[in-house]
Design a protein around this motif. Structure first.
Motif, PDB file in Angstrom:
ATOM      1  N   PHE A  78     -31.253  95.795  18.619  1.00  0.00           N
ATOM      2  CA  PHE A  78     -31.133  94.435  19.137  1.00  0.00           C
ATOM      3  C   PHE A  78     -29.756  93.845  18.846  1.00  0.00           C
ATOM      4  O   PHE A  78     -29.261  93.004  19.606  1.00  0.00           O
ATOM      5  N   TRP A  79     -29.127  94.281  17.765  1.00  0.00           N
ATOM      6  CA  TRP A  79     -27.737  93.886  17.500  1.00  0.00           C
ATOM      7  C   TRP A  79     -26.848  94.346  18.650  1.00  0.00           C
ATOM      8  O   TRP A  79     -26.002  93.587  19.133  1.00  0.00           O
ATOM      9  N   GLN A  80     -27.060  95.570  19.089  1.00  0.00           N
ATOM     10  CA  GLN A  80     -26.264  96.053  20.214  1.00  0.00           C
ATOM     11  C   GLN A  80     -26.576  95.270  21.488  1.00  0.00           C
ATOM     12  O   GLN A  80     -25.671  94.845  22.199  1.00  0.00           O
ATOM     13  N   MET A  81     -27.846  95.056  21.751  1.00  0.00           N
ATOM     14  CA  MET A  81     -28.242  94.375  22.984  1.00  0.00           C
ATOM     15  C   MET A  81     -27.749  92.931  23.017  1.00  0.00           C
ATOM     16  O   MET A  81     -27.364  92.415  24.070  1.00  0.00           O
ATOM     17  N   GLY A  82     -27.753  92.279  21.866  1.00  0.00           N
ATOM     18  CA  GLY A  82     -27.393  90.873  21.822  1.00  0.00           C
ATOM     19  C   GLY A  82     -25.927  90.596  21.562  1.00  0.00           C
ATOM     20  O   GLY A  82     -25.437  89.504  21.864  1.00  0.00           O
ATOM     21  N   GLY A  83     -25.211  91.566  20.980  1.00  0.00           N
ATOM     22  CA  GLY A  83     -23.824  91.326  20.600  1.00  0.00           C
ATOM     23  C   GLY A  83     -22.874  92.412  21.053  1.00  0.00           C
ATOM     24  O   GLY A  83     -21.991  92.190  21.867  1.00  0.00           O
ATOM     25  N   PHE A  84     -23.071  93.616  20.537  1.00  0.00           N
ATOM     26  CA  PHE A  84     -22.163  94.735  20.817  1.00  0.00           C
ATOM     27  C   PHE A  84     -22.501  95.319  22.189  1.00  0.00           C
ATOM     28  O   PHE A  84     -23.024  96.409  22.331  1.00  0.00           O
ATOM     29  N   GLY A  85     -22.193  94.565  23.158  1.00  0.00           N
ATOM     30  CA  GLY A  85     -22.505  94.855  24.551  1.00  0.00           C
ATOM     31  C   GLY A  85     -22.094  93.636  25.348  1.00  0.00           C
ATOM     32  O   GLY A  85     -21.077  93.654  26.042  1.00  0.00           O
ATOM     33  N   PRO A  86     -22.853  92.538  25.214  1.00  0.00           N
ATOM     34  CA  PRO A  86     -22.463  91.311  25.914  1.00  0.00           C
ATOM     35  C   PRO A  86     -21.066  90.816  25.535  1.00  0.00           C
ATOM     36  O   PRO A  86     -20.287  90.412  26.401  1.00  0.00           O
ATOM     37  N   MET A  87     -20.732  90.836  24.248  1.00  0.00           N
ATOM     38  CA  MET A  87     -19.420  90.335  23.841  1.00  0.00           C
ATOM     39  C   MET A  87     -18.307  91.280  24.301  1.00  0.00           C
ATOM     40  O   MET A  87     -17.237  90.831  24.740  1.00  0.00           O
ATOM     41  N   LEU A  88     -18.562  92.593  24.224  1.00  0.00           N
ATOM     42  CA  LEU A  88     -17.563  93.547  24.699  1.00  0.00           C
ATOM     43  C   LEU A  88     -17.424  93.461  26.211  1.00  0.00           C
ATOM     44  O   LEU A  88     -16.330  93.630  26.761  1.00  0.00           O
TER      45      LEU A  88
END
Length: 235
Positions: free
Chosen positions: A107-117
């Motif tokens: 969920f860290w990836q789904m919520g941050g390390f993806g959308p922010m990148l």
């Protein structure tokens, strides 16, 4: 052990999110068929695709052998990874504490390390107007997230302990580090982790799932594709 006799249908374009699922299917070794969804031409807005992915995004899957033997469609890459991991009982621990750890990093990836990148890519590469505040905002957040991941990988081979769907979710986004303005030498744990994963034959195959030649696009220069992908409103 769950077996798969009919191919899982993968609706795909070779983006970081698309690669998550091609990697997972290759790791599972189950039969699957690829259906290209040309997001630069608007295939994702076709009514047939919307019945599978109502958010008009790739990836999505259609499993003809879903729960109770009935067909099921799944959209959103994190949900697809969890569905496949639970169905085939692989790459997702059964121990409750270990499972929570994988969920946290998925969920860290789904919520941050993806959308922010993704926002980093948009403002630094694709946006017609280069806005320094926006570029700095998302490049700084990208750098912060790389630092979080690098710390988590200190002394670990994989993000949440054993190799898992958390690694599959995160890898393909991290491979865009150069255009994200990242110096990977600052994050040696990530560099070593990338090498570790890319050495897995299934990961290499998943990252190389091709498209027909006429389906390829260069989003940085294709203005028609940019018009399809950016600034969409409710339909």
């Amino acid at each position: 052990m769950t077996t798969q006799t009919q191919p899982i249908q993968l609706y795909y374009f070779p983006t970081p999110n698309g690669h998550k699922i091609s990697i997972m299917l290759e790791e599972l070794g189950v039969p699957y068929s690829v259906h290209p969804v040309h997001i630069g031409k608007g295939d994702q807005f076709h009514p047939d695709f919307l019945t599978i992915s109502p958010n008009n995004k790739i990836p999505a899957i259609l499993d003809p052998e879903g729960p109770d033997g009935k067909s099921i469609s799944v959209f959103e890459s994190g949900a697809i990874l969890k569905y496949l991991a639970e169905k085939f009982d692989k790459f997702y621990p059964t121990d409750p504490r270990a499972r929570v750890k994988v969920d946290e990093w998925l969920f860290w990836q789904m919520g941050g390390f993806g959308p922010m990148l993704g926002q980093n890519h948009h403002f630094a590469v694709y946006a017609p107007e280069k806005i320094p505040y926006a570029i700095d905002r998302y490049r700084n957040e990208t750098h912060r997230l790389y630092g979080v991941l690098n710390r988590q990988l200190e002394g670990r081979d994989y993000i949440a302990g054993e190799y898992s769907i958390a690694d599959m979710a995160t890898l393909s986004w991290s491979l865009g580090w150069e255009r994200q303005g990242i110096d990977l030498a600052e994050f040696p744990n990530i560099a070593a982790w990338q090498d570790r994963l890319k050495a897995r034959p299934a990961v290499a195959r998943g990252l190389a799932v091709p498209l027909p030649e006429d389906e390829k696009m260069d989003l940085a220069t294709d203005k028609d594709a940019q018009n399809v992908l950016f600034n969409q409103r409710a339909r």
